[in-house]
Design an enzyme around this catalytic site. Structure first.
Site, short mmCIF file in Angstrom:
data_model
loop_
_atom_site.label_atom_id
_atom_site.label_comp_id
_atom_site.label_asym_id
_atom_site.label_seq_id
_atom_site.Cartn_x
_atom_site.Cartn_y
_atom_site.Cartn_z
N HIS A 123 0.72 -1.19 -0.52
CA HIS A 123 -0.07 -0.16 0.07
C HIS A 123 1.05 1.12 0.25
O HIS A 123 0.72 2.35 0.52
CB HIS A 123 -0.46 0.23 1.35
CG HIS A 123 -1.43 -0.88 1.53
ND1 HIS A 123 -2.80 -1.43 0.97
CD2 HIS A 123 -1.57 -2.57 1.98
CE1 HIS A 123 -3.45 -2.43 1.36
NE2 HIS A 123 -2.66 -3.44 2.01
N SER A 144 14.98 21.40 -16.69
CA SER A 144 13.85 22.37 -16.26
C SER A 144 14.50 23.34 -17.25
O SER A 144 15.21 24.29 -17.14
CB SER A 144 13.06 22.99 -14.63
OG SER A 144 12.74 23.31 -15.41
N LYS A 147 16.92 21.90 -11.38
CA LYS A 147 15.87 20.13 -11.70
C LYS A 147 16.61 19.50 -11.82
O LYS A 147 17.28 20.11 -12.82
CB LYS A 147 14.13 20.53 -12.22
CG LYS A 147 14.03 21.34 -11.75
CD LYS A 147 13.24 20.62 -9.91
CE LYS A 147 12.23 19.35 -10.53
NZ LYS A 147 11.78 19.63 -11.38
N GLU A 198 8.85 8.80 -16.97
CA GLU A 198 8.08 9.35 -17.02
C GLU A 198 7.89 8.61 -18.23
O GLU A 198 6.32 8.63 -17.94
CB GLU A 198 8.42 10.39 -16.21
CG GLU A 198 8.00 10.68 -15.02
CD GLU A 198 8.71 12.53 -15.26
OE1 GLU A 198 7.53 13.20 -14.59
OE2 GLU A 198 9.83 12.46 -15.52
#
Ligand code: ARG
Length: 453
Positions: free
Chosen positions: A155, A276, A282, A289
């Site tokens: 979980h 970024s 970043k 992704e």
């Protein structure tokens, strides 16, 4: 030149032509189309349809066409409706009228199904070797991980300590099933439809078994009506691709999560991170992704084909032309993702300290219950007592290994001074030594089995 001009008085409307043409997609099957045509020429020669000279001329011509494709010199013409038309048109230019005999007894319906299957029989091993490369990368990581421990989650809540190696290998197993699933699929792809004609079969004496053998097919289709419309293999292939995508997305999701500052379990190499345009600090895991995102696209390709197949009347319908683009796209997608994530994982930095520090003693509450079981307390009771101890620790704001013995004994007289030995996470790991467990030995055995040692 179309292959079907005879019964029409006017040419097809240009936009309708563009809609109808499948060349931009099916030109990828040029070599398979030539192989299929060569084999077919052999079969109709055997059946007495082609004279020796005609057969030799067709074979030579097709060989030239193959060379033109292989060297990138083949020139398509605006009249080429699909790859089959293009090959036959070029053959006619090269050898003249004899080319017109090649299509005897054959239809593009059985031809395209043959080409497509041949193409897939080549693509499957490519996919499998890309999967194996990723599996190898994961096994290498598992070997490097040695005795590194980390929290295991259920979980997405901290659950029990596990070996990092065990976690890496948990991503090898689904990929192994994917490799095997593709092997299984080969049985159903390797069935020859050629010799089914447009739908009803072939009226010449074609030895379809010999034809299958010459093309490397393991079997021959048994019903011509089914053979020209069967696209189960394409749907299954897309299912395999989708499931691979889903497996990769699960891995990718955890890399995204574990490279975040909140977890900090891994750091991606610069070569596999992106920046970024606005925020200079970043370091983004775009590669993972995209892997996660493309799993959705793959699933869409599968559902798209299934929807196109649903409710089709028997034999060939032009809807079936929609079958190749998703299969090609799925293949390209996976072949683009797999090597990149394999290298990204080979170069990822493991933050073993962060992983170790994320294990707190409450994750050993199960071991605490097992401790009581060893002292003769039934597990149900032991579970409840351990739960009360966890609650008491929470109320006192003190971790389990710092709770005084009296606090334990207040919950159960079975607790003794040796209870503190429970809070060594490595001990917890080592106890899980049965096949499939997270102990060092068990994980070593798992690696051996994967490597086939
Ligand atoms: N381009 C077609 C396809 O990919 C080839 C078969 C055409 N058959 C026909 N009857 N028009 O499905």
């Amino acid at each position: 030149m179309t292959l079907w001009g005879g019964r029409f008085s006017t040419k097809l409307n240009q936009q309708a032509w563009d809609l109808n043409s499948s060349l931009p997609v099916d030109q990828r099957m040029a070599l398979q189309d030539i192989d299929g045509s060569l084999a077919w020429a052999g079969a109709i020669h055997q059946a007495g349809v082609l004279a020796d000279k005609e057969h030799a001329s067709i074979a030579l011509g097709l060989d030239t066409v193959r060379k033109e494709f292989a060297s990138g010199q083949f020139i398509f013409q605006p009249s080429d409706e699909d790859i089959h038309t293009a090959v036959e048109r070029r053959l006619t230019e090269l050898i003249g009228d004899a080319a017109g005999k090649l299509h005897t007894g054959r239809s593009r319906n059985d031809q395209v199904a043959t080409d497509f299957r041949l193409w897939m029989l080549g693509a499957i091993p490519e996919l499998q070797s890309a999967l194996k490369n990723l599996q190898n990368a994961l096994v290498e990581r598992a070997e490097l991980a040695d005795a590194t421990i980390m929290p295991g989650y259920t979980h997405l809540q901290r659950a029990q300590p596990i070996l990092l190696a065990h976690w890496w290998l948990s991503h090898v197993q689904p990929l192994q099933r994917d490799v095997e699933r593709l092997n299984d699929l080969v049985k159903r792809v390797s069935v020859l439809p050629l010799g089914s004609g447009a739908l009803a079969g072939v009226p010449f004496e074609i030895d379809r078994v010999a034809l299958a053998e010459s093309l490397g097919f393991a079997d021959v289709s048994q019903n011509s009506l089914d053979a020209v419309s069967d696209r189960d293999f394409a749907a299954e292939y897309l299912f395999c691709a989708s499931l691979i995508g889903i497996h990769l997305s699960k891995l990718a999701e955890q890399i995204v999560l574990f490279t975040s500052a909140e977890f900090g379990f891994f750091e991606l190499a610069d070569a596999f991170s992106t920046g970024s345009s606005l925020m200079p600090q970043k370091k983004n895991p775009d590669v993972f992704e995209l892997t996660r995102g493309k799993a959705g696209t793959l699933l869409g390709l599968l559902t798209g084909l299934l929807a196109a197949l649903k409710g089709l009347p028997s034999t060939y319908d032009k809807d079936l032309q929609e079958d190749k683009a998703p299969v090609f796209q799925a293949t390209d997608t996976l072949l683009a993702i797999l090597p990149v994530i394999a290298e990204a994982l080979r170069t990822i930095t493991v933050k073993a300290e962060r992983m170790r520090n994320a294990i707190d003693s409450s994750m050993l509450a199960t071991d605490l219950a097992d401790y009581l079981v060893n002292k003769g307390v039934p597990f149900r009771k032991a579970h409840e007592v351990a739960g009360r101890v966890v609650r008491a620790g929470g109320e006192r704001n003190v971790s389990l290994e710092k709770m005084p013995l009296e606090a334990y004994q207040a919950e159960s007289p079975a607790f003794e001074a040796d209870v503190y030995q429970v809070f060594d996470p490595m001990k917890s790991v080592e106890k899980r030594n049965a096949i499939g467990g997270t102990s060092l030995q068990s994980v070593k055995n798992q690696i051996k089995k994967i490597k086939g040692e």
